[in-house]
Each structure stands twice: as structure tokens, then as C-alpha cells.
Write a protein that holds these residues in place. Structure first.
Motif, PDB file in Angstrom:
ATOM      1  N   PRO A 275      -6.311   6.675   4.206  1.00 15.56           N
ATOM      2  CA  PRO A 275      -6.647   7.587   4.787  1.00 15.56           C
ATOM      3  C   PRO A 275      -5.311   8.329   5.977  1.00 15.56           C
ATOM      4  CG  PRO A 275      -7.960   5.632   5.190  1.00 15.56           C
ATOM      5  CD  PRO A 275      -6.948   5.971   4.586  1.00 15.56           C
ATOM      6  N   GLY A 276      -4.416   7.017   5.979  1.00 14.90           N
ATOM      7  CA  GLY A 276      -3.400   7.528   7.462  1.00 14.90           C
ATOM      8  C   GLY A 276      -2.819   8.652   6.224  1.00 14.90           C
ATOM      9  N   MET A 277      -1.947   7.429   5.259  1.00 11.92           N
ATOM     10  CA  MET A 277      -1.006   8.634   4.365  1.00 11.92           C
ATOM     11  C   MET A 277      -1.218  10.018   3.669  1.00 11.92           C
ATOM     12  SD  MET A 277       0.402   5.708   1.328  1.00 11.92           S
ATOM     13  CE  MET A 277      -0.834   5.802   0.373  1.00 11.92           C
ATOM     14  N   LEU A 278      -2.505   9.990   3.480  1.00 12.41           N
ATOM     15  CA  LEU A 278      -3.212  11.341   3.489  1.00 12.41           C
ATOM     16  C   LEU A 278      -3.239  12.500   5.038  1.00 12.41           C
ATOM     17  CD1 LEU A 278      -4.578  13.442   1.709  1.00 12.41           C
ATOM     18  CD2 LEU A 278      -6.594  12.719   2.464  1.00 12.41           C
ATOM     19  N   HIS A 279      -3.313  11.940   5.763  1.00 14.54           N
ATOM     20  CA  HIS A 279      -3.019  12.464   7.292  1.00 14.54           C
ATOM     21  C   HIS A 279      -1.647  13.487   7.481  1.00 14.54           C
ATOM     22  CE1 HIS A 279      -3.649  14.323  11.684  1.00 14.54           C
ATOM     23  NE2 HIS A 279      -3.388  13.088  10.990  1.00 14.54           N
ATOM     24  N   ALA A 280      -0.836  11.852   7.851  1.00 19.18           N
ATOM     25  CA  ALA A 280       0.805  11.929   7.229  1.00 19.18           C
ATOM     26  C   ALA A 280       1.050  12.734   6.480  1.00 19.18           C
ATOM     27  CB  ALA A 280       1.548  10.676   7.314  1.00 19.18           C
ATOM     28  N   LEU A 281       0.461  12.895   4.995  1.00 18.03           N
ATOM     29  CA  LEU A 281       1.041  14.268   4.041  1.00 18.03           C
ATOM     30  C   LEU A 281       1.033  15.429   4.321  1.00 18.03           C
ATOM     31  CD1 LEU A 281       1.352  11.498   1.053  1.00 18.03           C
ATOM     32  CD2 LEU A 281       2.974  12.360   2.407  1.00 18.03           C
TER      33      LEU A 281
ATOM     34  N   VAL B 114       8.770   9.738   3.474  1.00 20.50           N
ATOM     35  CA  VAL B 114       9.112   8.170   3.306  1.00 20.50           C
ATOM     36  C   VAL B 114       8.447   6.767   3.956  1.00 20.50           C
ATOM     37  CG1 VAL B 114      11.111   6.589   3.417  1.00 20.50           C
ATOM     38  CG2 VAL B 114      11.765   8.543   2.268  1.00 20.50           C
ATOM     39  N   LEU B 115       8.416   7.112   5.727  1.00 22.60           N
ATOM     40  CA  LEU B 115       7.663   6.734   6.523  1.00 22.60           C
ATOM     41  C   LEU B 115       6.599   6.041   6.517  1.00 22.60           C
ATOM     42  CD1 LEU B 115       9.732   6.721   9.909  1.00 22.60           C
ATOM     43  CD2 LEU B 115      10.067   5.359   8.641  1.00 22.60           C
ATOM     44  N   ALA B 116       5.546   7.202   5.923  1.00 26.01           N
ATOM     45  CA  ALA B 116       4.001   8.126   5.669  1.00 26.01           C
ATOM     46  C   ALA B 116       3.688   6.469   4.266  1.00 26.01           C
ATOM     47  CB  ALA B 116       4.120   8.887   5.189  1.00 26.01           C
ATOM     48  N   ILE B 117       4.960   6.597   3.059  1.00 25.27           N
ATOM     49  CA  ILE B 117       3.971   5.796   2.707  1.00 25.27           C
ATOM     50  C   ILE B 117       5.049   4.804   2.105  1.00 25.27           C
ATOM     51  CG2 ILE B 117       3.826   8.500   0.590  1.00 25.27           C
ATOM     52  CD1 ILE B 117       6.189   7.269  -0.124  1.00 25.27           C
ATOM     53  N   ALA B 118       5.616   4.608   3.359  1.00 22.58           N
ATOM     54  CA  ALA B 118       6.258   3.005   3.378  1.00 22.58           C
ATOM     55  C   ALA B 118       5.638   2.051   2.943  1.00 22.58           C
ATOM     56  CB  ALA B 118       7.760   2.647   4.197  1.00 22.58           C
ATOM     57  N   PRO B 119       4.273   1.592   3.507  1.00 22.12           N
ATOM     58  CA  PRO B 119       3.650   0.695   3.931  1.00 22.12           C
ATOM     59  C   PRO B 119       3.166   0.800   2.833  1.00 22.12           C
ATOM     60  CG  PRO B 119       3.556   2.390   5.662  1.00 22.12           C
ATOM     61  CD  PRO B 119       4.379   2.789   5.394  1.00 22.12           C
ATOM     62  N   PHE B 120       2.862   2.065   2.428  1.00 27.33           N
ATOM     63  CA  PHE B 120       1.525   1.433   0.567  1.00 27.33           C
ATOM     64  C   PHE B 120       3.034   1.015  -0.619  1.00 27.33           C
ATOM     65  CE2 PHE B 120       1.225   3.088  -3.740  1.00 27.33           C
ATOM     66  CZ  PHE B 120       0.011   2.627  -3.891  1.00 27.33           C
ATOM     67  N   LEU B 121       3.546   1.173  -0.564  1.00 27.48           N
ATOM     68  CA  LEU B 121       4.594   1.150  -1.665  1.00 27.48           C
ATOM     69  C   LEU B 121       5.616  -0.674  -0.258  1.00 27.48           C
ATOM     70  CD1 LEU B 121       7.689   3.902  -1.245  1.00 27.48           C
ATOM     71  CD2 LEU B 121       6.124   2.939  -2.788  1.00 27.48           C
ATOM     72  N   LEU B 122       5.132  -1.046   0.446  1.00 27.19           N
ATOM     73  CA  LEU B 122       5.653  -2.196   0.743  1.00 27.19           C
ATOM     74  C   LEU B 122       4.977  -3.402   0.059  1.00 27.19           C
ATOM     75  CD1 LEU B 122       7.347  -5.266   2.049  1.00 27.19           C
ATOM     76  CD2 LEU B 122       6.162  -4.074   4.739  1.00 27.19           C
ATOM     77  N   VAL B 123       3.518  -2.816   0.289  1.00 33.64           N
ATOM     78  CA  VAL B 123       2.063  -3.411   0.102  1.00 33.64           C
ATOM     79  C   VAL B 123       2.824  -3.876  -1.914  1.00 33.64           C
ATOM     80  CG1 VAL B 123      -0.187  -3.963  -0.491  1.00 33.64           C
ATOM     81  CG2 VAL B 123       1.083  -3.190   1.384  1.00 33.64           C
ATOM     82  N   VAL B 124       2.420  -2.547  -2.650  1.00 38.17           N
ATOM     83  CA  VAL B 124       2.380  -2.257  -4.334  1.00 38.17           C
ATOM     84  C   VAL B 124       3.979  -3.564  -4.216  1.00 38.17           C
ATOM     85  CG1 VAL B 124       3.404  -1.083  -6.432  1.00 38.17           C
ATOM     86  CG2 VAL B 124       1.350  -0.389  -3.852  1.00 38.17           C
ATOM     87  N   LEU B 125       5.022  -3.588  -3.886  1.00 33.96           N
ATOM     88  CA  LEU B 125       6.503  -4.564  -3.865  1.00 33.96           C
ATOM     89  C   LEU B 125       6.044  -6.448  -3.161  1.00 33.96           C
ATOM     90  CD1 LEU B 125       9.353  -4.667  -4.417  1.00 33.96           C
ATOM     91  CD2 LEU B 125       9.845  -4.423  -1.617  1.00 33.96           C
ATOM     92  N   LEU B 126       5.349  -6.107  -2.778  1.00 28.80           N
ATOM     93  CA  LEU B 126       4.904  -7.738  -2.166  1.00 28.80           C
ATOM     94  C   LEU B 126       4.300  -8.374  -3.306  1.00 28.80           C
ATOM     95  CD1 LEU B 126       4.014  -8.062   1.717  1.00 28.80           C
ATOM     96  CD2 LEU B 126       6.259  -8.663   0.639  1.00 28.80           C
ATOM     97  N   ALA B 127       3.415  -7.691  -3.753  1.00 26.27           N
ATOM     98  CA  ALA B 127       2.842  -7.633  -4.818  1.00 26.27           C
ATOM     99  C   ALA B 127       2.963  -8.136  -6.561  1.00 26.27           C
ATOM    100  CB  ALA B 127       0.676  -6.997  -5.335  1.00 26.27           C
ATOM    101  N   ALA B 128       4.306  -7.185  -6.541  1.00 28.95           N
ATOM    102  CA  ALA B 128       5.107  -7.026  -7.591  1.00 28.95           C
ATOM    103  C   ALA B 128       6.038  -8.354  -7.578  1.00 28.95           C
ATOM    104  CB  ALA B 128       6.555  -5.924  -8.212  1.00 28.95           C
TER     105      ALA B 128
END
Length: 378
Positions: free
Chosen positions: A52-58, A91-105
Motif C-alpha cells: 500500500p505504501g509503495m502504491l501510494h508513493a508511485l 527508488v526510496l519508495a521501492i527500497a524497503p521492498f527490495l531490501l526485504v527481498v535482498l535479505l531473503a535472497a
């Protein structure tokens, strides 16, 4: 010949040293299904929480781009500034999501096998280009398992997808009757929830793949009995070498022990089989201590050294056997032997006084008291 072939079968489990060497070479159990499941579940969870936060920011970024005046669209400086701001905001909007995926990877592969870095595996290996070996890998048990996993994954994911579409058919059809903005939100929620359920279906594949990878890794590292024996010889040394080392250690220990005999107060003998050397210093010790002991030839050597240095020797067989079997070297005598040892030491002190001043000669304690649990009768 048959017995020789059987002895060369890899029937033994890998030793700790073999496991450590395999880890150093990068040979650790890994499950791609577990890693894939972890990354996809993290991505699905990230979409549910951060979506929801990413969708709102985008949405704000797109709205800002469409609100530019026609004159600004033709101004290169303005377009450049707006592009930089939009890029940073995106980049700031999707950075948290990318960080979560990176940690999982990063963390998902480490959950099975742990961290392992082998620089040798980065080198180019010509044997990997061998087509014969490639065909063997394809038609091996591992290759068949990979094929079965791929088919199973397709069946499971396709089955779950069909069930989701069937269960959410009414909700999907209802999206066409909603206004645009609510429909986008509901559609995003349906997609995220379906994504989570599809990823959760991969748990079944991972639950089967992880035990298989552990079994296959242990099977690859199995050893023959000869390999186990050779490794034992390498780590522990050859039997004759170990025997020689133990012999040298005994010689050093006996030499140190003989150096303590001249410092002893008294030697108690069996009279020929056992000898024990006792020392007592009231200022530094709470009880008499055994500084040397030996049997047979070592016992004779202890008496010889004692005689050379003028250490009194008493032949009290029960006490010598009791101390020899109940007391460790450099340890205090047991409490049950305090009275008996005290009588012996008292005789030694009286003997010293008699030799210095004369008078009545002391009497050797013939039968000092020894508890039944400490007796070692021949």
C-alpha cells in the motif's frame, strides 16, 4: 576378490574431518527450492505489508509527472530536475521492498548448510564442459530428482492457481463494476494474497527437497573402511609412532617424579612390589601429598634414589598398597588414611630428633589403622 570389492564400498558415514574438508571446498547441502521459497515468500509478505505504501508513493510520482505544464515539458532543465526528483522518489519508495527481498535472497540459502566460501570453486574447470559428464549428471539420480521436482512444482503451483481462480472468481468479476481507484486497490489486494498463497504452495516442494539434499550430501561424502583407517592414521599417527610418543611421555613423567623423591619426608614400601613417597609441609599443605609412586622396577628405583639422598624408608605393606591404589600422583592422601600417615610422619620426625640429639630410638608403627574400604590386600 568379492571380499575386497565389498570392503571398498562406501558404507561408512563421513568423519568430522571429511565434513570439514568438504565444507572448505564448498561442498555443503543446498536446496534451491528452499531458497526460491524463501525469496518468494519474503516478496509476497513485503507486498502485503509494504505494498500500500509503495502504491501510494508511485501514484503520487505519476500524478506529479502528468501535472507538468506544457511549457515545462519542453524545457530541458526543468525536465532534468523533475526526472532526478522522480527517480530518487521512486527508488526510496521501492527500497524497503527490495531490501526485504535482498535479505531473503542472502539468508534463505544459509538456512541449510550455513555460510561457506570456497575461492577454488571460482576457478575455471574444463571438466564441466565435458558432454559425457553432463549427460551423466542429467540422467543421474540427482537429475531425475530435479525433473521430478520441476514437474511436481508445476503440478502444485498450477493446482493452487486453479483453486485460487475458482475461489476468487466472484471477486474478480466484481472488479469490473467498481470505480477505478477502489478497483485498483482491491485488485492489488487480490494479487498480493494470491501471490502469498502460491508461494506458500512451494513449502510442500521444499519440505521434500531439503531432506533429499541432506541425504544426497551425506551419500556423496560416504567413505570406505580403508579411507576411515587411513584418515585415522593421518590424524592420530601410526601405532608405532603413538607407542613411541607414549613411551617418551612416561620417561619424562618418571624423570620428573624421581626429581621429587629427594624432597619427600618418607618412603613407604610393600616391601618389594610397591613404593610410595610422601611429603608434608604444614605451612603450604593441608594434608600429606603423594609425590612419587611406582611398582616393581619403578618401586626399586624410588627406593634407590631415596637411599642416595637419605630419605627414610619404612616397610609397611598394607599402607603402601592402600596409598598406591587410592591416591593419584601429586594429590593428597584420602581422609581415611590421615591417622595412619600421621603415625608414619610422627615416627619420621622422632627419628630425625633421635639422630640429632640421641636418646631413646622411636618405634616403627607396625600396624597403622587403615579403613576396610581403603585396604588392598594381595
Amino acid at each position: 576378490m568379492a571380499e575386497q570389492d565389498t570392503s571398498q564400498e562406501r558404507t561408512e558415514q563421513a568423519t568430522p574431518r571429511r565434513l570439514q574438508q568438504a565444507r572448505e571446498k564448498g561442498q555443503v547441502p543446498r536446496s534451491r527450492e528452499l531458497s526460491t521459497m524463501g525469496v518468494l515468500l519474503a516478496a509476497a509478505g513485503g507486498l502485503l505489508v509494504l505494498g500500500p505504501g509503495m502504491l501510494h508513493a508511485l501514484t503520487d510520482i505519476m500524478r506529479r509527472g502528468f501535472h507538468l505544464a506544457p511549457a515545462q515539458n519542453t524545457d530541458a532543465a526543468t525536465v532534468t530536475i523533475v526526472f532526478k526528483e522522480v527517480l530518487v522518489a521512486g527508488v526510496l519508495a521501492i527500497a524497503p521492498f527490495l531490501l526485504v527481498v535482498l535479505l531473503a535472497a542472502v539468508l534463505a540459502p544459509l538456512s541449510l548448510g550455513g555460510w561457506s566460501f570456497a575461492p577454488n570453486n571460482l576457478a575455471f574447470q574444463w571438466e564441466k564442459l565435458d558432454p559425457v559428464r553432463g549427460l551423466k549428471r542429467v540422467f543421474s539420480v540427482r537429475g531425475l530428482m530435479e525433473l521430478a521436482k520441476a514437474l511436481s512444482k508445476f503440478v502444485v503451483v498450477a493446482g493452487v492457481a486453479v483453486l485460487l481462480l475458482w475461489h476468487q472468481l466472484d471477486a474478480l468479476m466484481a472488479l469490473g463494476r467498481e470505480p477505478l481507484e477502489p478497483a485498483l486497490g482491491d485488485a492489488a489486494w487480490l494479487v498480493a494474497r494470491s501471490f502469498v498463497l502460491l508461494c506458500a504452495a512451494l513449502v510442500i516442494i521444499a519440505a521434500v527437497d531439503v531432506p533429499f539434499q541432506l541425504w544426497h550430501h551425506a551419500r556423496q561424502l560416504r567413505m570406505t573402511r580403508q579411507e576411515v583407517k587411513d584418515e585415522f592414521k593421518e590424524t592420530e599417527g601410526k601405532p608405532e609412532v603413538r607407542q613411541r610418543i607414549r613411551s617418551l611421555q612416561r620417561e619424562v613423567a618418571q624423570r620428573r617424579m624421581m626429581e621429587e623423591v629427594p624432597k619427600a619426608d618418607v618412603i613407604v614400601t610393600n616391601p618389594s612390589h610397591f613404593s610410595v613417597a610422601l611429603r608434608y609441609d604444614p605451612e603450604t599443605m593441608t594434608a600429606p601429598k603423594l609425590v612419587a609412586k611406582g611398582a616393581d622396577l619403578v618401586a626399586l628405583r624410588i627406593r634407590e634414589v631415596a637411599r642416595q639422598h637419605g630419605v627414610p624408608t619404612l616397610s609397611i605393606a598394607p599402607l603402601a598398597r592402600s596409598i598406591y591404589f587410592s591416591t593419584r600422583l601429586d594429590a593428597e592422601v584420602p581422609v581415611g588414611l590421615y591417622v595412619a600417615v600421621a603415625q608414619v610422619l610422627a615416627y619420621v620426625y622422632q627419628l630425625r630428633r633421635y639422630r640429632e640429639r640421641g636418646g631413646e630410638a622411636p618405634v616403627v608403627p607396625a600396624d597403622p589403622p587403615i579403613p576396610e574400604d581403603l585396604r588392598r590386600d594381595p
